[in-house]
Structures are given as structure tokens and as C-alpha cells.
Design a protein around this motif. Structure first.
Motif, short mmCIF file in Angstrom:
data_model
loop_
_atom_site.label_atom_id
_atom_site.label_comp_id
_atom_site.label_asym_id
_atom_site.label_seq_id
_atom_site.Cartn_x
_atom_site.Cartn_y
_atom_site.Cartn_z
N HIS A 1 -6.76 10.94 3.24
CA HIS A 1 -6.83 9.49 3.15
C HIS A 1 -7.54 9.00 1.91
O HIS A 1 -7.28 7.92 1.43
N ASN B 1 -6.26 -0.14 -1.99
CA ASN B 1 -5.80 1.03 -2.73
C ASN B 1 -4.44 1.41 -2.14
O ASN B 1 -4.13 1.01 -1.02
N SER C 1 -10.61 4.34 -2.19
CA SER C 1 -10.70 2.89 -2.09
C SER C 1 -11.13 2.28 -3.42
O SER C 1 -11.81 2.92 -4.22
N GLU D 1 -16.61 2.22 2.75
CA GLU D 1 -16.16 1.22 3.70
C GLU D 1 -17.10 1.00 4.89
O GLU D 1 -18.06 1.74 5.08
N SER E 1 -8.43 -1.57 2.81
CA SER E 1 -8.95 -1.35 1.46
C SER E 1 -7.79 -1.48 0.46
O SER E 1 -6.66 -1.10 0.77
N LYS F 1 0.82 -1.22 0.00
CA LYS F 1 0.00 0.00 0.00
C LYS F 1 0.85 1.27 0.00
O LYS F 1 0.32 2.36 -0.16
MG MG Z 1 -8.62 2.52 3.40
#
Ligand code: MG
Ligand code: TXA
Length: 354
Positions: free
Chosen positions: A240, A151, A157, A186, A149, A62
Motif C-alpha cells: 500500500h 497518492n 502518501s 496518516e 490520501s 487514484k
Molecule cells: Mg492511503
């Protein structure tokens, strides 16, 4: 780049995932490799939650600071006693009602679970997903699966396998592809290490529905800036969900917001900038002659549809190379709160009040 993996995509049927593909993915999980898989919310980037080295690979893939805690996905609520201790009665009641489904509960972590699943914390976040492919993978692998997630850090995401590949091709061993996810944003994260329980992130399970079971549930969405140490829930870092373009978020009375967005869109275009707007179907026609990219998310009142396509829409505008994305909130009722939370993060906390 060094250590690139050969990412393999396995297409699986949503309702009846092919057993051979599921077993190949489950074998990879047990062998400490990374498998991206669909859940009802977004795609997850999975690793064996009992294997600290496998968890470490998630952070690497990530490109995410190794202090961001990760959710453990379980095949069944009964596995909770294996990964958590001191489980309060409220958690059992909520699990009974909302699992399988998009509720994540933060509890005290059992000592044998690798600490790097939630670095610096003594807790563990857990959820039982309802998506048939996620369930099949969890059952076949026989271990809890740690999965954020799917991404890269700071990107929206992933709600399709194509999004996963955009961000993680070469970093993940297998991608299970069963098409777009249904909810699109999410899970709700609820901290049950305290009473009253505290919503850390609004999401797929509505706060009103949680309060039907535990009326005391509190909400304190925390938007941390990058300078603040994010010790409570590092995923709450404000930057984020940011697409590459600058997101300008508007809030206010609908007609005034639409007018202001049109005006700003005109200014941007006059400045030679490329702008995209994310709007409701009802207001989309007002933007047609402005020379901006328009994505109609759904009908103004169809929050499920707006939530489902929001991240994909941000990625689509990014792919078109826009400089700015203009978008507004969809109220605070129902999924509106979760949509607003994602938009505020995407806009890095800057809200234009009209
Ligand atoms: Mg996330
Ligand atoms: O729907 C979802 O929750 C998706 C799918 C794949 O399950 N997963 C997901 O994971 O969104 P991630 O890593 O992107 O977000 C997890 C959130 C973050 O806000 C993180 O801070 C919080 O859960 N979290 C995880 N473990 C925690 C812990 N031990 N204490 C407090 N917050 C925690």
C-alpha cells in the motif's frame, strides 16, 4: 490520455487561507469535482461525500480498486449524527478528546450516505481534521468530504502539493497548496462498531493516548497479502505504501542493524546497483563512504521528525532512481508503531531480523 483535467494549484496561507481560493475549491467540491487539500497528517483527495458520482471519480483518479473504503472528513463532530447511526458512547468520548485531529473512527453508516464511500461495508469512517485549510474548506463547502490520501494506489502518501501533482496531475481539478503537512503519516483508524474498539491502522493519535480514555482499546494490525480478500479494511492491503524501489526493512539491535545495512549497501554497490538508505542522523556518518544515497530522517529519538519526512524521503529516493531502499524500524513506542506499520507495508511484509 482521455478525460484529462486541467489541474489548478492554488497556494493558500496555512493559518489564514485566502477566502477566494477556499470558496473556489468549495464550489468545485459542491459541483462534484475533485479537490486535493492539506490535512495535519497527509494531503487528501477530496470529493463531496454526499455525491456517489463524485466519490467514484476518486477511485478513478487514484487508479485504485473501487472497493477500498474512504474516510469522510467533517467540519465538526456534531455532523457525525448526520452520517452515522448507533454511535456508541465511546465514540463520543473519543471525539470530545481527539477531534479535531488525526483520529478516524469507523461507525455504522447512515442509509442516505452513498454506499460507494465504503463499498461492501455497512460502515463509514469519519474524522474531523485540525488543519486550518482543511477546516476552512469543510466549512465553506458545507458538506462532508470523502478523501483518501492524495497518492495513486501503492505510492507513498503525499505530504506536499508537489507529491500530489506527481501522482494526480490531470486527474484532480484543484490542489490547495499550503506547504508540507505536519504529522507526515496518516490518522489512526479505530473500529468502534465493536467493543472493545479495535485499532485497524496505527497513526497520528497514539494508542496509549486512546487507552487513557478507553482502556479496552485493542490493536491487531492486519497485514493482508494481495491474494487474501481484504474484506475487513481493504486499505490494509500489504502493498500500500510502496515506493518503486525495493524496500529492505531491518529490525534488531541498533548497532547490529547498522552494520548489516552497511554490509548490504556495499554488496549492492559492488553489484552495480543504486542503493539509498533511510537512517537516523546519528548513524548517517557510517554510510558516507559507501557510494549510496543517504537521507537522515532525524535524530533517533525524534519520532515526530522521522514520521514527518518518511514518505517524502521514500519519494526522493525513488526520484533518484535507486534500485533498493534500506531502512530500519524506530521501535514500537509512541509514533514508532505507526512508522513501523508504514515501513512493513513499503517492504511488502519482508523484514530482515538481525
Ligand atoms: Mg492511503
Ligand atoms: O490521515 C488520514 O487518514 C488521511 C487524510 C487525508 O485524512 N486519509 C487516509 O485515507 O489515509 P486512506 O484512504 O489512504 O486510508 C483510509 C484508511 C484505510 O486503511 C481504509 O481501509 C480505512 O481507513 N477505512 C476507511 N473506511 C473504512 C471503513 N468503513 N471500515 C474500515 N476501514 C476503513
Amino acid at each position: 490520455m482521455k478525460h484529462m483535467k486541467q489541474t489548478k494549484v492554488l497556494k493558500v496561507d496555512f493559518n489564514d487561507p485566502d477566502a477566494a481560493s477556499i470558496h473556489e475549491a468549495a464550489d468545485a467540491i459542491r459541483a462534484g469535482r475533485l479537490v486535493a487539500f492539506p490535512t495535519e497528517t497527509v494531503y487528501g483527495l477530496g470529493a463531496n461525500a454526499l455525491d456517489g458520482d463524485a466519490i467514484q471519480q476518486i477511485y478513478h483518479a487514484k487508479r485504485r480498486p473501487a472497493n477500498d473504503p474512504i474516510i469522510a472528513h467533517l467540519g465538526h463532530a456534531a455532523q457525525l449524527d448526520y452520517i452515522a447511526v448507533d454511535i456508541p458512547e465511546a465514540a463520543r468520548q473519543l471525539a470530545e478528546v481527539f477531534w479535531p485531529g488525526p483520529l478516524t473512527m469507523v461507525l455504522r453508516r447512515a442509509a442516505h450516505i452513498p454506499a460507494n464511500i465504503a463499498v461492501g461495508l455497512t460502515t463509514i469512517a469519519a474524522r474531523v481534521p485540525v488543519h486550518p485549510v482543511a477546516r476552512a474548506l469543510l466549512e465553506a463547502s458545507g458538506v462532508p468530504i470523502a478523501a483518501p490520501s492524495a497518492n495513486t494506489f501503492t505510492r507513498p502518501s503525499a505530504t506536499t502539493a508537489a507529491h500530489v501533482l506527481e501522482d494526480l496531475d490531470g486527474y484532480v481539478d484543484i490542489v490547495l497548496d499550503s506547504g508540507p503537512t505536519h504529522i507526515g503519516l496518516e490518522s489512526t483508524v479505530l473500529d468502534l462498531t465493536q467493543f472493545p474498539p479495535l485499532v485497524l491502522r496505527p497513526g497520528g493519535v497514539l494508542i496509549d493516548d486512546l487507552r487513557q480514555i478507553i482502556p479496552e482499546v485493542e490493536v491487531k494490525p492486519q497485514y493482508l497479502t494481495e491474494n487474501q480478500t481484504a474484506s475487513v479494511s481493504p486499505g490494509m492491503l500489504i502493498k500500500h505504501y510502496s515506493p518503486k524501489a525495493r524496500v529492505i526493512l531491518y529490525e534488531g539491535l541498533p548497532e547490529a542493524v547498522t552494520q548489516r545495512m552497511c554490509a548490504t549497501a556495499r554488496e549492492l554497490v559492488a553489484d552495480g546497483k543504486r542503493a539509498g538508505v533511510l537512517v537516523s542522523e546519528e548513524e548517517a556518518p557510517q554510510f558516507t563512504d559507501l557510494g549510496v544515497r543517504i537521507i537522515a530522517l532525524g535524530k533517533q529519538d525524534d519520532l515526530a521528525q522521522v514520521a514527518r519526512v518518511l514518505f517524502a524521503a521514500m519519494r526522493a529516493l525513488d526520484a533518484q532512481g535507486v534500485d533498493a531502499i534500506l531502512v530500519h524500524g524506530f521501535g514500537q513506542d509512541g509514533l514508532g508503531a505507526a512508522i513501523w506499520d508504514r515501513l512493513v507495508r513499503a517492504a511488502e511484509g519482508r523484514v530482515v531480523r538481525v
